[in-house]
Scaffold this motif. Structure first.
Motif, short mmCIF file in Angstrom:
data_model
loop_
_atom_site.label_atom_id
_atom_site.label_comp_id
_atom_site.label_asym_id
_atom_site.label_seq_id
_atom_site.Cartn_x
_atom_site.Cartn_y
_atom_site.Cartn_z
N SER A 52 0.81 -1.22 0.00
CA SER A 52 0.00 0.00 0.00
C SER A 52 0.85 1.27 0.00
CB SER A 52 -0.97 0.00 1.18
OG SER A 52 -0.26 0.07 2.40
N ILE A 53 2.18 1.11 0.05
CA ILE A 53 3.08 2.27 0.00
C ILE A 53 3.98 2.08 -1.22
CG2 ILE A 53 4.78 3.67 1.24
CD1 ILE A 53 3.78 2.38 3.85
N SER B 269 7.98 2.36 4.39
CA SER B 269 7.46 3.55 5.06
C SER B 269 7.19 4.64 4.03
CB SER B 269 8.47 4.07 6.10
OG SER B 269 9.61 4.60 5.44
N GLU B 270 6.35 5.58 4.41
CA GLU B 270 6.07 6.72 3.53
C GLU B 270 7.31 7.58 3.38
OE1 GLU B 270 2.53 8.70 4.89
OE2 GLU B 270 1.29 6.93 4.48
N ARG C 54 9.37 6.03 0.69
CA ARG C 54 8.75 6.30 -0.61
C ARG C 54 9.03 7.74 -1.04
NH1 ARG C 54 2.80 6.77 -0.33
NH2 ARG C 54 3.52 8.71 0.61
#
Length: 174
Positions: free
Chosen positions: A64-65, A78-79, A82
């Motif tokens: 989902s990232i 982790s965001e 990204r």
């Protein structure tokens, strides 16, 4: 003089876009993710073992990232990772579009195994099998020189469609 400087800057910008446009296809395995869904930014924070020793396990990304680059989906743990990737993907993507660095040195595109990695001069290199890692590590600088020389003729060819031998990758977590 100012026109000359502007011309050089314009030419450099055009060349940087041209290099991006001619990037080869990213190797993608059965997971559907680049680098089997491992977080390419996280490699750069892992301790690196000396030549001849196995590297630490890479960090799995989260499905989902993600971010898109070079026609492929990259997953991140982790965001923050990204965001670091999207700010400068060239810093983090594996060399040779994720293909085996030793394979490129020998003149071909074969899959890169994300668990067989090494960072050299702030660049991520992957290899295909433990045996190949041994050949790669016999003379890393010479192999990088060979790979660098071979890559321009291999780059336009399609990405490898082979499966990583004895490798069962899992899609990213999440």
């Amino acid at each position: 003089m100012n026109r000359f400087v502007l011309s050089i800057a314009a030419a450099a910008t055009a060349l940087s876009f041209a290099n991006q446009a001619f990037a080869g296809e990213q190797f993608i395995d059965e997971t559907g993710f680049a680098v089997s869904g491992y977080d390419v930014v996280a490699y750069f924070s892992l301790p690196q073992n000396p030549v001849g020793q196995t590297q630490p396990a890479p960090v799995e990304g989260n499905k989902s990232i993600t971010a898109e680059h070079n026609g492929a989906t990259f997953a991140f743990s982790s965001e923050e990772n990204r965001d670091a990737f999207t700010a400068n993907p060239a810093k983090y993507v594996p060399q040779y579009d994720g293909h085996c660095a030793y394979g490129v040195a020998k003149g071909g595109k074969v899959p890169g195994n994300p668990t067989l990695w090494r960072i050299i001069d702030d660049k991520l290199y992957l290899n295909i099998t433990k045996n190949v890692v041994g050949f790669w590590e016999e003379d890393i600088p010479a192999n990088i020189n060979l790979s660098t020389g071979n890559w321009p003729s291999l780059d336009p060819q399609p990405a490898s469609d082979a499966t990583i031998p004895q490798w069962s990758s899992a899609a990213p977590q999440g």
